[in-house]
Design a protein around this motif. Structure first.
Motif, PDB file in Angstrom:
ATOM      1  N   ASN A   1       8.809  10.129  -4.054  1.00 33.66           N
ATOM      2  CA  ASN A   1       8.711  10.993  -3.160  1.00 33.66           C
ATOM      3  C   ASN A   1       8.354  10.633  -1.469  1.00 33.66           C
ATOM      4  OD1 ASN A   1       5.961  11.184  -2.574  1.00 33.66           O
ATOM      5  ND2 ASN A   1       5.587  12.469  -4.414  1.00 33.66           N
ATOM      6  N   ASP A   2       8.565  11.562  -0.789  1.00 30.68           N
ATOM      7  CA  ASP A   2       8.654  11.029   0.650  1.00 30.68           C
ATOM      8  C   ASP A   2       7.087  10.433   1.055  1.00 30.68           C
ATOM      9  OD1 ASP A   2       8.034  13.926   0.162  1.00 30.68           O
ATOM     10  OD2 ASP A   2       7.545  14.047   2.419  1.00 30.68           O
ATOM     11  N   VAL A   3       6.126  11.053   0.413  1.00 29.34           N
ATOM     12  CA  VAL A   3       4.569  10.798   0.641  1.00 29.34           C
ATOM     13  C   VAL A   3       4.658   9.137   0.023  1.00 29.34           C
ATOM     14  CG1 VAL A   3       2.239  11.043  -0.034  1.00 29.34           C
ATOM     15  CG2 VAL A   3       3.750  12.869   0.749  1.00 29.34           C
ATOM     16  N   GLU A   4       5.256   8.928  -1.287  1.00 34.01           N
ATOM     17  CA  GLU A   4       5.044   7.512  -1.849  1.00 34.01           C
ATOM     18  C   GLU A   4       5.769   6.709  -1.198  1.00 34.01           C
ATOM     19  OE1 GLU A   4       4.536   9.120  -6.630  1.00 34.01           O
ATOM     20  OE2 GLU A   4       6.445   8.792  -5.564  1.00 34.01           O
ATOM     21  N   THR A   5       6.763   7.028  -0.446  1.00 35.65           N
ATOM     22  CA  THR A   5       7.584   6.004   0.169  1.00 35.65           C
ATOM     23  C   THR A   5       6.886   5.529   1.439  1.00 35.65           C
ATOM     24  OG1 THR A   5       9.840   6.987  -0.531  1.00 35.65           O
ATOM     25  CG2 THR A   5       9.881   5.651   1.546  1.00 35.65           C
ATOM     26  N   GLY A   6       6.184   6.646   2.281  1.00 35.88           N
ATOM     27  CA  GLY A   6       5.442   6.087   3.390  1.00 35.88           C
ATOM     28  C   GLY A   6       4.277   4.928   2.967  1.00 35.88           C
ATOM     29  N   GLU A   7       3.816   5.480   1.921  1.00 35.58           N
ATOM     30  CA  GLU A   7       2.822   4.538   1.444  1.00 35.58           C
ATOM     31  C   GLU A   7       2.993   3.200   1.053  1.00 35.58           C
ATOM     32  OE1 GLU A   7       1.255   6.942  -1.847  1.00 35.58           O
ATOM     33  OE2 GLU A   7      -0.333   8.044  -0.595  1.00 35.58           O
ATOM     34  N   ARG A   8       4.378   2.934   0.525  1.00 36.83           N
ATOM     35  CA  ARG A   8       4.859   1.818   0.060  1.00 36.83           C
ATOM     36  C   ARG A   8       5.220   0.805   1.299  1.00 36.83           C
ATOM     37  NH1 ARG A   8       8.709   4.046  -5.025  1.00 36.83           N
ATOM     38  NH2 ARG A   8       7.086   3.730  -6.483  1.00 36.83           N
ATOM     39  N   LEU A   9       5.879   1.695   2.542  1.00 37.98           N
ATOM     40  CA  LEU A   9       5.743   1.094   3.560  1.00 37.98           C
ATOM     41  C   LEU A   9       4.594   0.314   4.398  1.00 37.98           C
ATOM     42  CD1 LEU A   9       8.373   3.390   5.484  1.00 37.98           C
ATOM     43  CD2 LEU A   9       8.841   0.959   5.100  1.00 37.98           C
ATOM     44  N   ILE A  10       3.368   1.289   4.033  1.00 37.00           N
ATOM     45  CA  ILE A  10       2.387   0.890   4.728  1.00 37.00           C
ATOM     46  C   ILE A  10       1.598  -0.418   4.072  1.00 37.00           C
ATOM     47  CG2 ILE A  10      -0.019   1.529   5.289  1.00 37.00           C
ATOM     48  CD1 ILE A  10       1.007   4.216   5.817  1.00 37.00           C
ATOM     49  N   SER A  11       1.720  -0.335   2.667  1.00 36.32           N
ATOM     50  CA  SER A  11       1.117  -1.424   1.950  1.00 36.32           C
ATOM     51  C   SER A  11       2.204  -2.677   1.869  1.00 36.32           C
ATOM     52  CB  SER A  11       0.910  -1.156   0.331  1.00 36.32           C
ATOM     53  OG  SER A  11       2.388  -0.737  -0.092  1.00 36.32           O
TER      54      SER A  11
ATOM     55  N   GLU B   1       5.140  -2.815   0.237  1.00 36.79           N
ATOM     56  CA  GLU B   1       5.976  -2.941  -0.899  1.00 36.79           C
ATOM     57  C   GLU B   1       7.317  -2.784  -0.727  1.00 36.79           C
ATOM     58  OE1 GLU B   1       4.728  -0.598  -4.587  1.00 36.79           O
ATOM     59  OE2 GLU B   1       3.052  -0.256  -3.454  1.00 36.79           O
ATOM     60  N   VAL B   2       7.783  -2.086   0.473  1.00 36.12           N
ATOM     61  CA  VAL B   2       9.190  -2.157   0.819  1.00 36.12           C
ATOM     62  C   VAL B   2       9.203  -2.460   2.523  1.00 36.12           C
ATOM     63  CG1 VAL B   2       9.790  -0.367  -0.805  1.00 36.12           C
ATOM     64  CG2 VAL B   2       8.961   0.262   1.310  1.00 36.12           C
ATOM     65  N   ASP B   3      10.570  -2.867   2.667  1.00 34.72           N
ATOM     66  CA  ASP B   3      10.750  -3.307   4.186  1.00 34.72           C
ATOM     67  C   ASP B   3      11.063  -2.221   5.107  1.00 34.72           C
ATOM     68  OD1 ASP B   3      10.293  -5.871   3.417  1.00 34.72           O
ATOM     69  OD2 ASP B   3      12.085  -5.695   2.275  1.00 34.72           O
ATOM     70  N   VAL B   4      11.869  -1.085   4.446  1.00 36.86           N
ATOM     71  CA  VAL B   4      12.482  -0.072   5.284  1.00 36.86           C
ATOM     72  C   VAL B   4      12.329   0.998   4.543  1.00 36.86           C
ATOM     73  CG1 VAL B   4      14.656  -0.801   4.863  1.00 36.86           C
ATOM     74  CG2 VAL B   4      14.191   0.671   6.746  1.00 36.86           C
ATOM     75  N   GLY B   5      12.188   2.454   5.215  1.00 43.20           N
ATOM     76  CA  GLY B   5      12.218   3.419   4.030  1.00 43.20           C
ATOM     77  C   GLY B   5      12.617   4.724   4.615  1.00 43.20           C
ATOM     78  N   PHE B   6      13.164   5.840   3.876  1.00 43.93           N
ATOM     79  CA  PHE B   6      13.263   7.202   4.332  1.00 43.93           C
ATOM     80  C   PHE B   6      12.045   7.751   4.531  1.00 43.93           C
ATOM     81  CE2 PHE B   6      17.466   5.984   3.208  1.00 43.93           C
ATOM     82  CZ  PHE B   6      18.295   6.307   4.470  1.00 43.93           C
ATOM     83  N   VAL B   7      11.619   8.597   5.551  1.00 44.30           N
ATOM     84  CA  VAL B   7      10.589   9.374   5.413  1.00 44.30           C
ATOM     85  C   VAL B   7      10.667  10.561   6.134  1.00 44.30           C
ATOM     86  CG1 VAL B   7       9.071   7.356   5.984  1.00 44.30           C
ATOM     87  CG2 VAL B   7       9.782   8.339   8.207  1.00 44.30           C
ATOM     88  N   VAL B   8       9.950  11.453   6.271  1.00 44.77           N
ATOM     89  CA  VAL B   8       9.944  12.755   6.866  1.00 44.77           C
ATOM     90  C   VAL B   8       9.123  12.655   7.942  1.00 44.77           C
ATOM     91  CG1 VAL B   8       9.150  15.116   6.980  1.00 44.77           C
ATOM     92  CG2 VAL B   8      10.085  14.261   4.668  1.00 44.77           C
ATOM     93  N   LEU B   9       9.697  13.066   9.519  1.00 47.07           N
ATOM     94  CA  LEU B   9       9.093  12.749  10.919  1.00 47.07           C
ATOM     95  C   LEU B   9       8.128  14.120  11.023  1.00 47.07           C
ATOM     96  CD1 LEU B   9      12.314  11.485  12.561  1.00 47.07           C
ATOM     97  CD2 LEU B   9      10.401  10.315  11.641  1.00 47.07           C
ATOM     98  N   PRO B  10       7.231  13.809  11.788  1.00 45.60           N
ATOM     99  CA  PRO B  10       6.684  12.501  12.343  1.00 45.60           C
ATOM    100  C   PRO B  10       6.171  11.724  11.475  1.00 45.60           C
ATOM    101  CG  PRO B  10       5.131  14.206  12.722  1.00 45.60           C
ATOM    102  CD  PRO B  10       6.281  14.882  12.146  1.00 45.60           C
ATOM    103  N   ALA B  11       6.100  10.228  11.886  1.00 50.29           N
ATOM    104  CA  ALA B  11       6.068   9.274  10.688  1.00 50.29           C
ATOM    105  C   ALA B  11       4.525   8.465  10.996  1.00 50.29           C
ATOM    106  CB  ALA B  11       6.898   8.235  10.625  1.00 50.29           C
ATOM    107  N   GLY B  12       3.608   9.098  11.470  1.00 52.56           N
ATOM    108  CA  GLY B  12       2.547   8.632  11.771  1.00 52.56           C
ATOM    109  C   GLY B  12       2.212   7.188  12.270  1.00 52.56           C
TER     110      GLY B  12
END
Length: 320
Positions: free
Chosen positions: A129-139, A141-152
């Motif tokens: 989900n969008d929360v998990e994608t943001g966590e994967r970006l921060i950790s 695990e992924v290089d780029v990702g779709f997120v819900v803005l604002p992106a913190g």
């Protein structure tokens, strides 16, 4: 001295929860992965991975090692990508994080164009989900990702926006409205989806001085539709997240302030490091499109050229 392959093997095991699956992602044998992880544990003098009947998980020391391993491997990938840029992006890899509505409505055309321009780049998709994608970006695990803005704490480029829409049976009383007043939904049981959508729905009701009567939470949009069709409740969903509708269901706009009922989507990268050439080549078309829209913003219709709306019949819209 720790070796890069040992770190790669450790992260593959922790990311997949399995020595076997970790070996498959690295295209090596399970024995090679086990040997590399055991060698790293011996060198550091601590256990890094819990082994047993369940998934392989990190020990306390393993979790701390993983933080540094991700950072090291990210810097190595960045160096590799800089060299690949000199070779015209003829090889390399790109890990894209996404969630269902972005994967089905935004990603296909963007990914098709990217693969056409850079066929040598190995692209992998990591969905949550969008929360998990943001966590994967921060950790990392992924290089780029779709997120819900604002992106913190992430760097993001806006790529689309949509609004909440009500999904309900065509025979249900609120379906008689052209636009459903939010107050008419205060007593209706609502099916919420996990991730950022649930927070968006709750915020819309809260700002109106109301509270949704929650009938349950689901992870997938198709599950929400099944629940609505069966009768336990209605669903407020972002437009791009609405799958093709069964014949018994319809959608209706909701009379809520657009500023609160709108969802903005972006492509994000980690703010802590400059994106490599493969990532920049993926984001740049979205950045250029957003810039063109901002240059010609006199009308609301022009603004929403970057907003793919689902057609009234529930079929999948093409992404401009």
């Amino acid at each position: 001295m720790m070796e890069l392959q040992q770190l790669r093997c450790l992260m593959a095991v922790l990311d997949t929860g399995s020595f076997t699956r970790g070996a498959e992602t690295l295209h090596v044998t399970q024995g090679a992965v086990s040997h590399a992880v055991i060698g790293l544990e011996r060198e550091l003098g601590v256990a890094l991975v819990r082994r047993g009947r369940g998934p392989a998980t990190a020990t306390g020391a393993g979790a701390r090692t993983a933080v540094h391993a991700r950072a090291v491997l990210a810097r190595v990938r960045a160096a590799e990508e800089e060299i690949l840029a000199l070779r015209g992006l003829r090889a390399g890899r790109l890990r894209v994080g996404s969630f269902t509505s972005a994967s089905t409505r935004l990603l296909p055309r963007l990914l098709a164009a990217y693969r056409l321009r850079h066929p040598g780049i190995d692209v992998s998709l990591h969905e949550g989900n969008d929360v998990e994608t943001g966590e994967r970006l921060i950790s990392g695990e992924v290089d780029v990702g779709f997120v819900v803005l604002p992106a913190g704490e992430l760097d993001a480029v806006p790529v689309a926006e949509d609004e909440l829409t009500l999904v309900l049976p065509g025979t249900h009383p609120p379906a008689r409205y052209g636009t459903v007043p939010l107050a008419a939904l205060a007593a209706e049981p609502m099916i919420l989806s996990t991730g950022g959508c649930a927070a968006l729905v709750r915020d819309v009701f809260r700002r109106a001085g109301l509270g949704p009567s929650e009938a349950g939470a689901v992870k997938e949009g198709v599950t929400a539709l099944a629940m609505v069709e069966a009768g336990p409740g209605l669903a407020l969903m972002p437009e791009l997240a609405v799958p093709p509708l069964p014949a018994a269901l319809v959608t209706r706009p909701v009379d809520a302030p657009r500023a609160t009922a709108r969802r903005r989507l972006g492509l994000a990268t980690r703010a802590s490091e400059a994106p490599g050439p493969a990532v920049r080549a993926f984001i740049e078309p979205a950045r250029e499109q957003t810039a063109r829209v901002k240059q010609t913003e006199p009308t609301e219709a022009r603004k929403r050229e970057i907003v793919p709306r689902p057609p009234a019949d529930g079929t999948t819209a093409s992404v401009p």
